[in-house]
Design an enzyme around this catalytic site. Structure first.
Site, PDB file in Angstrom:
ATOM      1  N   GLU A  43       4.606  -6.578   2.748  1.00  0.00           N
ATOM      2  CA  GLU A  43       4.242  -7.213   1.463  1.00  0.00           C
ATOM      3  C   GLU A  43       4.168  -6.128   0.406  1.00  0.00           C
ATOM      4  OE1 GLU A  43       0.364  -8.690   2.440  1.00  0.00           O
ATOM      5  OE2 GLU A  43       1.118 -10.489   3.418  1.00  0.00           O
ATOM      6  N   CYS A  56     -11.281  -0.591 -29.378  1.00  0.00           N
ATOM      7  CA  CYS A  56     -12.556   0.041 -29.693  1.00  0.00           C
ATOM      8  C   CYS A  56     -13.258   0.412 -28.393  1.00  0.00           C
ATOM      9  CB  CYS A  56     -13.418  -0.908 -30.525  1.00  0.00           C
ATOM     10  SG  CYS A  56     -12.583  -1.407 -32.026  1.00  0.00           S
ATOM     11  N   GLU A  57     -12.578   1.234 -27.619  1.00  0.00           N
ATOM     12  CA  GLU A  57     -13.045   1.712 -26.318  1.00  0.00           C
ATOM     13  C   GLU A  57     -12.449   3.102 -26.181  1.00  0.00           C
ATOM     14  OE1 GLU A  57     -14.631   0.749 -23.449  1.00  0.00           O
ATOM     15  OE2 GLU A  57     -15.381  -1.086 -24.391  1.00  0.00           O
ATOM     16  N   TYR A  82      -8.761   2.925 -14.126  1.00  0.00           N
ATOM     17  CA  TYR A  82      -8.840   3.855 -12.983  1.00  0.00           C
ATOM     18  C   TYR A  82      -8.699   5.317 -13.393  1.00  0.00           C
ATOM     19  CZ  TYR A  82      -7.139  -0.373 -10.523  1.00  0.00           C
ATOM     20  OH  TYR A  82      -6.945  -1.627 -10.043  1.00  0.00           O
ATOM     21  N   GLY A 100       0.782  -1.233   0.000  1.00  0.00           N
ATOM     22  CA  GLY A 100       0.000   0.000   0.000  1.00  0.00           C
ATOM     23  C   GLY A 100       0.809   1.276   0.000  1.00  0.00           C
ATOM     24  N   GLY A 150       4.433  -4.149  -2.911  1.00  0.00           N
ATOM     25  CA  GLY A 150       4.442  -4.497  -4.330  1.00  0.00           C
ATOM     26  C   GLY A 150       4.867  -3.279  -5.129  1.00  0.00           C
ATOM     27  N   ARG A 151       3.913  -2.366  -5.296  1.00  0.00           N
ATOM     28  CA  ARG A 151       4.138  -1.159  -6.100  1.00  0.00           C
ATOM     29  C   ARG A 151       5.425  -0.414  -5.734  1.00  0.00           C
ATOM     30  NH1 ARG A 151      -0.276   1.417  -8.124  1.00  0.00           N
ATOM     31  NH2 ARG A 151      -1.490   0.482  -6.460  1.00  0.00           N
TER      32      ARG A 151
HETATM   33  C1  LIG Z   1      -2.047  -5.996  -3.462  1.00  0.00           C
HETATM   34  C2  LIG Z   1      -1.526  -6.511  -2.184  1.00  0.00           C
HETATM   35  C3  LIG Z   1      -0.251  -6.162  -1.724  1.00  0.00           C
HETATM   36  C4  LIG Z   1       0.643  -5.204  -2.465  1.00  0.00           C
HETATM   37  O1  LIG Z   1       0.066  -3.959  -2.585  1.00  0.00           O
HETATM   38  P1  LIG Z   1       0.908  -2.735  -3.204  1.00  0.00           P
HETATM   39  O2  LIG Z   1      -0.090  -1.638  -3.228  1.00  0.00           O
HETATM   40  O3  LIG Z   1       1.363  -3.151  -4.548  1.00  0.00           O
HETATM   41  O4  LIG Z   1       2.043  -2.482  -2.272  1.00  0.00           O
HETATM   42  C5  LIG Z   1       0.199  -6.735  -0.546  1.00  0.00           C
HETATM   43  N1  LIG Z   1      -0.567  -7.594   0.156  1.00  0.00           N
HETATM   44  C6  LIG Z   1      -1.799  -7.962  -0.243  1.00  0.00           C
HETATM   45  C7  LIG Z   1      -2.567  -8.931   0.564  1.00  0.00           C
HETATM   46  C8  LIG Z   1      -2.326  -7.422  -1.414  1.00  0.00           C
HETATM   47  O5  LIG Z   1      -3.554  -7.776  -1.806  1.00  0.00           O
END
Ligand SMILES: *Cc1c(COP(=O)(O)O)cnc(C)c1O
Length: 411
Positions: free
Chosen positions: A271, A340-341, A313, A229, A273-274
């Protein structure tokens, strides 16, 4: 500010070596971010980042995290298979919800920590795995709104994830009776949060909740999982999160609740990601049409089937024109793909330098939740992924789809 760390020559060379469109990822940049996250949490006992596989599910990328000592966060059977292929056994967090039958058993077999999204997961795990693991994780939903820096940055009340506090109280008693010795606590309460208060506020909430639940239930706290997040600056005027300051603020909350962060005390997990890979990827695409009607359009050879965030989004992705970084932005274009959107636009009314046909355009910050969200709408195919290795080599780590792939599932 979007990431401009790589010189245009890298993209020029890549576009000569491989047909556009393709994603290009910067291995050195990813490793740099991994090391800075490690450094920010070097104070924590047993810090572990489980990279969220869904952000960039390519085994070559996942292997970088494993090499650097990090683990992987999975939410489905295929993601678990990817984690296994990347060599992450024993370092997997299984943070799934609405889990199809059989996936807890597979995760358990790979030595994953099971992160329970709901109290009913207890029965499913018992029936699939025979017994509860000694260490489990519980996903917490505090309800209400989540506020940091005086802004509401999440609405747990509307979110489908996690257990209520009352369920955690009741569930921990039950889990203790089933042989659970230690528990972890997890919550993901925001998305793309640029507020540096997000992680510290979340940490304090999770730490205090875990501490109280442990005192009440007698089940020890193994770890606090801050999940993902944390955001990245997609917009030119946005600033990156100061992660080392975030680490310090989380340490302060830790000392308040758990005391000295000595070996053997509660661990910290994430966890992300982004934040880990987002800035280190670009969609490299070529201008192939110019159309002037009520607005001026640049048609490129990529489309939202390859990078759907703007179309889904309305997300902003910065765009630059290779070789024209310093040129004056004299034009205003909609940069569009072929679907086609009418939502198939990488940019709407964007100021750019004058674009000639054949120019290479870079869609920035495409290293997370971009390739992964791609689709085949309109019969368009997903493109290749290229890795810029640390030694400067460009290596294709996934080929582009072909019509054979598109037809492969038909009986
Ligand atoms: C999507 C997700 C993440 C990663 O979220 P980011 O916004 O990419 O950091 C981590 N844990 C869970 C359970 C998720 O669903």
């Amino acid at each position: 500010m979007p990431n401009f760390n790589l010189p245009d020559s890298v993209f020029e060379n890549a576009a000569k070596a491989f047909p556009t469109p393709f994603f290009l990822y910067d291995e050195a940049g990813i490793r740099q971010t991994i090391r800075s996250v490690k450094a920010a949490f070097s104070w924590a006992p047993h810090f572990m980042e489980y990279f969220a596989v869904k952000a960039l599910p390519n085994p070559e990328v996942l292997r970088i995290f494993v090499e650097e000592g990090f683990g992987l966060d999975c939410a489905s059977e295929c993601e678990l298979m990817l984690a296994r292929r990347a060599g992450a056994q024993g370092k997997i967090m299984f943070s799934a919800n609405d889990v199809p039958s059989g996936e807890f058993a597979y995760a358990n077999q790979l030595g994953a920590i099971l992160n329970l999204d709901d109290i009913t997961d207890i029965e499913q795990i018992l029936s699939e795995c025979g017994r509860m693991p000694e260490v489990i994780s519980i996903r917490f939903n505090p309800g209400g709104g989540f506020i940091a820096d005086n802004d509401i940055i999440g609405s747990p009340e509307e979110s489908k994830y996690g257990w209520t506090l009352a369920q955690m109280r009741e569930g921990l008693k039950r889990l203790k009776g089933l042989g659970v010795k230690k528990f972890g606590i997890h919550a993901l309460l925001s998305s793309n949060a640029l507020e540096s208060a997000y992680y510290p506020m979340l940490a304090e909430l999770l730490m205090q909740t875990a501490h109280d639940l442990s005192a009440e239930s007698g089940v020890e706290v193994a770890f606090v999982n801050l999940s993902g997040g944390v955001g990245i600056p997609y917009l030119p005027e946005e600033k990156p999160v100061d992660f080392s300051a975030v680490g310090k603020a989380v340490e302060k909350a830790y000392r308040k609740v758990f005391g000295e962060p000595t070996k053997g005390n509660v661990a910290i997990c994430a966890e992300l990601g982004r934040y880990m890979t987002g800035p280190h990827g670009w969609l490299v695409t070529k201008a192939i049409h110019r159309k002037d009607i009520y607005r001026n359009y640049i048609g490129v050879d990529g489309c939202s089937a390859q990078l759907p965030r703007p179309s889904i989004y309305g997300a902003y992705h910065h765009i630059s024109v290779v070789g024209k970084r310093d040129a004056t932005h004299t034009e205003v274009y909609d940069v569009v793909g072929s679907l086609c959107e009418n939502s198939d636009k990488f940019a709407v009314q964007r100021q750019l330098p004058k674009v000639e046909m054949g120019d290479i355009l870079l869609i920035h910050d495409a290293g997370a939740h971009c390739y992964a969200m791609g689709h085949n709408y309109n019969g368009r195919l997903r493109c290749a992924e290229i890795m810029l290795k640390e030694n400067g080599e460009l290596r294709m780590i996934r080929r582009a789809e072909t019509p054979e792939d598109y037809f492969a599932t038909l009986l």
